[in-house]
Design a protein around this motif. Structure first.
Motif, PDB file in Angstrom:
ATOM      1  N   THR A   2      77.784  17.941  83.204  1.00  0.00           N
ATOM      2  CA  THR A   2      79.217  18.263  83.348  1.00  0.00           C
ATOM      3  C   THR A   2      80.074  17.008  83.210  1.00  0.00           C
ATOM      4  O   THR A   2      80.685  16.769  82.172  1.00  0.00           O
ATOM      5  N   ASN A   3      80.093  16.181  84.233  1.00  0.00           N
ATOM      6  CA  ASN A   3      80.998  15.019  84.255  1.00  0.00           C
ATOM      7  C   ASN A   3      80.721  14.042  83.116  1.00  0.00           C
ATOM      8  O   ASN A   3      81.649  13.585  82.444  1.00  0.00           O
ATOM      9  N   ASP A   4      79.453  13.695  82.893  1.00  0.00           N
ATOM     10  CA  ASP A   4      79.132  12.700  81.866  1.00  0.00           C
ATOM     11  C   ASP A   4      79.522  13.179  80.465  1.00  0.00           C
ATOM     12  O   ASP A   4      80.075  12.423  79.660  1.00  0.00           O
ATOM     13  N   ILE A   5      79.225  14.439  80.171  1.00  0.00           N
ATOM     14  CA  ILE A   5      79.575  14.975  78.851  1.00  0.00           C
ATOM     15  C   ILE A   5      81.093  15.057  78.695  1.00  0.00           C
ATOM     16  O   ILE A   5      81.628  14.786  77.615  1.00  0.00           O
ATOM     17  N   ASN A   6      81.803  15.408  79.763  1.00  0.00           N
ATOM     18  CA  ASN A   6      83.268  15.430  79.704  1.00  0.00           C
ATOM     19  C   ASN A   6      83.839  14.042  79.405  1.00  0.00           C
ATOM     20  O   ASN A   6      84.812  13.906  78.653  1.00  0.00           O
ATOM     21  N   GLN A   7      83.232  13.008  80.009  1.00  0.00           N
ATOM     22  CA  GLN A   7      83.684  11.628  79.754  1.00  0.00           C
ATOM     23  C   GLN A   7      83.564  11.290  78.272  1.00  0.00           C
ATOM     24  O   GLN A   7      84.495  10.756  77.653  1.00  0.00           O
ATOM     25  N   VAL A   8      82.398  11.586  77.704  1.00  0.00           N
ATOM     26  CA  VAL A   8      82.162  11.271  76.286  1.00  0.00           C
ATOM     27  C   VAL A   8      83.084  12.105  75.394  1.00  0.00           C
ATOM     28  O   VAL A   8      83.622  11.619  74.399  1.00  0.00           O
ATOM     29  N   GLN A   9      83.278  13.372  75.765  1.00  0.00           N
ATOM     30  CA  GLN A   9      84.136  14.267  74.982  1.00  0.00           C
ATOM     31  C   GLN A   9      85.577  13.756  74.938  1.00  0.00           C
ATOM     32  O   GLN A   9      86.217  13.747  73.878  1.00  0.00           O
TER      33      GLN A   9
END
Length: 578
Positions: free
Chosen positions: A119-126
């Motif tokens: 959730t959080n990590d993928i949102n950061q990269v996105q």
């Protein structure tokens, strides 16, 4: 992060389109100051306020500005689509990868960390990808284009930029060097906070029953404070960047106006060119500012990308063999342990040592022993949740490591030690064992599992809703629904891992009696704590410290095994034993 960006392949055409749109936007913004200079120098100064000329160039300037706005909106729209699609792809890849993990990988990374990464990590990269598609392309274009246009207006005045730009870059680098390591620390501390929060929420009943709410609050406050302090520290460092850059930009503006004014007064430069030069200088500075914003976000996204890649690149310990084969028909359902030894990763002692036995179809094999003797570990090796260290486990005469995992698990109906139900109806939960099960099959499985009575008492019957985690049913009801889920599958092998512990003795006896008629052609393995549950088994295996201490029927073990006698005498009276 570049590894993750390979997943952008399906959006290659859109990325190229966004680049083209941003190029057009940059060109329009670079052209506007030149048009403004033309209005001032040509329309006002030279032509003495030629209104027609001013309106014509002004109209063209407005058209360029509107075109720039249009392509900017399109670039924002498509960059948003690309980043959202990229996030969807990465989440899908991560979830698919995690589904392939054995329990060993789950133990290594941790459930809380996997949730954070998905959730959080993928949102950061996105989010960073969306900014990169805009700023990382636009900033260099505006910077290089601004320098070229500024030099074309007045090369000597450009010496101001030769001093200002390196100072600006040095400021960004020094601040970023302080802040970048802290972004990696933040993600780890976010993992810790999620872990504490998850334990506090899932274990709320235990926490309240032992009056440990204050202790858990203190744990959460400590993890929260730790994350907050690090976040504040990194934000303080990055907060210095903006005022420093504005200071440099303002000093640069003063220098340009001062020296530019001197050049205008000496007739070396036009007023309009000075105004255009000032705007180009601001464009160059703002492009540097955009890059500095990327320096704020990219390190954190980079740390997140490393954690996501760790999930995607971690190879499951349990894999299908290159060459798989099916078991022999005459041995269908036969489970054989041959000198099996197994240790958990990092454990000092093996959980199982030199275990050998054979379980036949039509027989009930029970496994009993003290806490920590290895009962659940033994049955978890059959569906290959873990792989053995040495020895072999065979089903149907074939080593489980030589079968496809999907095929292996299709042979097994497992009722785990902790009954797990999913959000949905009762029918949905039972059909989890067999998707195409008919209503009649559901009813039959529920009747055998002694669940039909309480299901009929619920509003909606089989359509009754099960809340998240099965919180609206009791422990015994959960176990019976889990048993029904295994029964509807009609597998070759049934594994009941302490699955009767929440049942009263009457229901336990009725369930075991019903199971006898249902599992006549299947191999049944029962892990139990209760002697009454295993007394009627065809074979009882007594585990002690990971080894088979004894094996036989109830009566044989009463004569031959001191460990079994101790277990029996601790649970049954002398009359019941007799």
């Amino acid at each position: 992060m570049l590894k993750l960006f390979r997943l952008l392949a399906p959006y290659r055409a859109l990325v190229v389109l966004v680049m083209a749109l941003i190029l057009l936007q940059s060109l329009s913004e670079l052209y506007l100051p030149t048009l403004m200079a033309d209005i001032v120098d040509e329309g006002i100064v030279k032509r003495g306020g030629d209104t027609a000329y001013i309106l014509r160039i002004g109209g063209f300037m407005l058209a360029v500005a509107l075109a720039g706005t249009g392509v900017s909106i399109l670039a924002s729209y498509y960059s948003s689509r690309i980043s959202a699609g990229f996030g969807r792809l990465v989440r899908g890849r991560v979830f698919t990868r995690v589904e392939q993990y054995s329990l060993q990988e789950f133990d290594k990374i941790g459930t809380a960390s996997l949730i954070t990464r998905t959730t959080n990590d993928i949102n950061q990269v996105q989010q960073v990808l969306m900014m990169m598609l805009r700023m990382m392309v636009m900033a260099p274009m505006m910077s290089i284009g601004g320098i070229i246009m500024a030099v074309s207006k007045d090369a000597r005045l450009s010496l101001v930029l030769v001093v200002a730009v390196p100072v600006l870059v040095l400021t960004i680098v020094l601040v970023a060097r302080k802040g970048i390591p802290l972004f990696r620390v933040i993600q780890k501390k976010l993992d810790k906070l999620n872990l504490v929060l998850r334990e506090g929420l899932t274990g709320i009943r235990v926490i309240r029953s032992f009056g440990r709410i204050g202790h858990e609050q203190a744990r959460f406050v400590e993890a929260n404070r730790d994350l907050t302090e690090t976040s504040v520290k990194v934000n303080q460092i990055m907060a210095v960047l903006w005022p420093l850059m504005m200071l440099i930009m303002n000093f640069s503006s003063v220098a340009i106006i001062w020296f530019g004014g001197l050049r205008v007064s000496h007739g070396h430069m036009e007023v309009g060119d000075l105004m255009a030069f000032l705007q180009y200088a601001m464009q160059i500075m703002f492009s540097m500012l955009m890059l500095s914003m990327m320096f704020v976000m990219v390190p954190r996204a980079s740390a997140s990308a490393v954690r996501i890649n760790e999930v995607l690149e971690m190879s499951p310990v349990v894999n299908d063999a290159p060459h798989v084969r099916a078991g022999r028909a005459e041995l269908r359902g036969v489970v054989e342990f041959d000198d099996v030894t197994f240790s958990y990763p990092g454990a000092e002692q093996p959980a199982l040592k030199n275990v050998s036995f054979r379980a036949e179809p039509g027989e009930v094999t029970a496994i009993i022993g003290g806490t920590g003797s290895g009962k659940s570990t033994l049955v978890n090796l059959i569906p290959r949740f873990y792989d053995v260290d040495s020895g072999s486990i065979r089903i149907g005469g074939t080593d489980v490591r030589e079968r496809p995992q999907a095929e292996l698990r299709s042979l097994i109906g497992l009722v785990p030690q902790k009954a797990v139900l999913f959000t949905g109806s009762i029918a949905d939960n039972i059909r989890y064992g067999k998707e195409d099960a008919t209503d009649e099959e559901l009813r039959h499985a529920a009747e055998v599992a002694q669940a039909a009575e309480f299901i009929s008492g619920m509003e909606g019957g089989f359509a009754a809703h099960i809340a998240q985690g099965g919180t609206n049913v009791s422990g015994g009801q959960k176990q019976r629904l889990s048993i029904a889920r295994a029964l509807v599958r009609r597998p070759d092998i049934y594994i009941f891992d302490d699955s009767f512990s929440a049942l009263d003795f009457k229901t336990d006896a009725k369930l075991r009696a019903a199971l006898k008629g249902e599992t006549t052609e299947a191999t049944v393995l029962i892990v139990a704590q209760r002697v009454s549950t295993v007394m009627d088994a065809d074979r009882i295996i007594v585990l002690d410290d990971g080894k088979i201490a004894a094996a036989g029927t109830h009566r044989e073990l009463l004569q031959s095994s001191e460990i079994y006698k101790e277990i029996v005498s601790s649970q049954l009276s002398e009359e019941e034993i007799a």
